[in-house]
Design a protein around this motif. Structure first.
Motif, PDB file in Angstrom:
ATOM      1  N   UNK A  67       0.794  -1.226   0.000  1.00 18.90           N
ATOM      2  CA  UNK A  67       0.000   0.000   0.000  1.00 18.90           C
ATOM      3  C   UNK A  67       0.823   1.271   0.000  1.00 18.90           C
ATOM      4  N   UNK A  68       2.055   1.175  -0.487  1.00 17.88           N
ATOM      5  CA  UNK A  68       2.931   2.348  -0.514  1.00 17.88           C
ATOM      6  C   UNK A  68       2.507   3.323  -1.616  1.00 17.88           C
ATOM      7  N   UNK A  69       2.573   4.586  -1.298  1.00 17.71           N
ATOM      8  CA  UNK A  69       2.363   5.613  -2.319  1.00 17.71           C
ATOM      9  C   UNK A  69       3.664   5.744  -3.105  1.00 17.71           C
ATOM     10  N   UNK A  70       3.568   5.553  -4.410  1.00 16.28           N
ATOM     11  CA  UNK A  70       4.735   5.674  -5.286  1.00 16.28           C
ATOM     12  C   UNK A  70       4.407   6.665  -6.387  1.00 16.28           C
ATOM     13  N   UNK A  71       5.426   7.058  -7.134  1.00 21.36           N
ATOM     14  CA  UNK A  71       5.189   7.953  -8.266  1.00 21.36           C
ATOM     15  C   UNK A  71       4.224   7.305  -9.258  1.00 21.36           C
ATOM     16  N   UNK A  72       4.364   6.007  -9.473  1.00 22.42           N
ATOM     17  CA  UNK A  72       3.483   5.304 -10.408  1.00 22.42           C
ATOM     18  C   UNK A  72       2.054   5.260  -9.883  1.00 22.42           C
ATOM     19  N   UNK A  73       1.878   4.952  -8.607  1.00 22.85           N
ATOM     20  CA  UNK A  73       0.516   4.877  -8.072  1.00 22.85           C
ATOM     21  C   UNK A  73      -0.147   6.253  -8.026  1.00 22.85           C
ATOM     22  N   UNK A  74       0.638   7.296  -7.869  1.00 23.26           N
ATOM     23  CA  UNK A  74       0.088   8.648  -7.786  1.00 23.26           C
ATOM     24  C   UNK A  74      -0.117   9.306  -9.148  1.00 23.26           C
ATOM     25  N   UNK A  75       0.774   8.995 -10.113  1.00 23.08           N
ATOM     26  CA  UNK A  75       0.754   9.710 -11.392  1.00 23.08           C
ATOM     27  C   UNK A  75       0.526   8.829 -12.608  1.00 23.08           C
ATOM     28  N   UNK A  76       0.620   7.515 -12.453  1.00 21.91           N
ATOM     29  CA  UNK A  76       0.527   6.613 -13.598  1.00 21.91           C
ATOM     30  C   UNK A  76       1.900   6.366 -14.194  1.00 21.91           C
ATOM     31  N   UNK A  77       2.041   5.265 -14.905  1.00 19.74           N
ATOM     32  CA  UNK A  77       3.362   4.861 -15.389  1.00 19.74           C
ATOM     33  C   UNK A  77       3.913   5.797 -16.466  1.00 19.74           C
ATOM     34  N   UNK A  78       3.066   6.276 -17.363  1.00 15.65           N
ATOM     35  CA  UNK A  78       3.563   7.160 -18.432  1.00 15.65           C
ATOM     36  C   UNK A  78       4.022   8.503 -17.870  1.00 15.65           C
ATOM     37  N   UNK A  79       3.267   9.052 -16.944  1.00 12.95           N
ATOM     38  CA  UNK A  79       3.685  10.311 -16.305  1.00 12.95           C
ATOM     39  C   UNK A  79       4.955  10.104 -15.496  1.00 12.95           C
ATOM     40  N   UNK A  80       5.070   8.957 -14.849  1.00 12.16           N
ATOM     41  CA  UNK A  80       6.287   8.653 -14.085  1.00 12.16           C
ATOM     42  C   UNK A  80       7.494   8.589 -15.024  1.00 12.16           C
ATOM     43  N   UNK A  81       7.333   7.954 -16.172  1.00 11.58           N
ATOM     44  CA  UNK A  81       8.434   7.902 -17.157  1.00 11.58           C
ATOM     45  C   UNK A  81       8.821   9.303 -17.626  1.00 11.58           C
ATOM     46  N   UNK A  82       7.827  10.144 -17.849  1.00 11.41           N
ATOM     47  CA  UNK A  82       8.114  11.524 -18.262  1.00 11.41           C
ATOM     48  C   UNK A  82       8.857  12.274 -17.162  1.00 11.41           C
TER      49      UNK A  82
END
Length: 117
Positions: A67-82
């Motif tokens: 249940x960790x908040x991560x960049x992917x869980x908060x922004x989605x994988x494509x936004x995280x890659x950007x």
């Protein structure tokens, strides 16, 4: 400060550069460390949801399971890659002052942001 950023900002490279060139270079290196540290963390978050366990060397999906908040869980994988690309570019821009003397830090940035495990 993220652990990787702390490691870079307190490295022998920074200590030597600051001793030779003064505070302005310290600020540039700290900015590099912060930016590449953030990029590294986001890549780690991306790999946790996208990498295979045999490549990753650990069980993927652990962050989601916990249940960790991560960049992917908060922004989605494509936004995280950007975001990785944004932070990589910002880190490299921080090194402009050093010219070719920063080639190892350029390679480090590329290695950390393009890793697959």
């Amino acid at each position: 400060m993220e652990p990787i950023a702390s490691l870079i900002s307190h490295s022998d490279i920074q200590q030597q550069t600051v001793a030779e060139n003064g505070g302005f270079f310290s600020v540039a290196l700290e900015h590099y460390a912060e930016q590449i540290g953030l990029a590294y963390q986001i890549v780690d978050d991306i790999l946790d949801v996208s990498a295979d366990s045999t490549v990753l060397g650990k069980t993927p999906g652990k962050d989601k399971f916990l249940g960790k908040a991560t960049y992917v869980s908060l922004h989605g994988i494509e936004s995280a890659r950007a975001l990785v690309e944004t932070y990589r570019i910002a880190a490299l821009e921080s090194l402009r002052t050093f010219g070719t003397r920063a080639h190892r830090l350029h390679r480090l940035a590329e290695s950390l942001t393009n890793r697959v495990a």
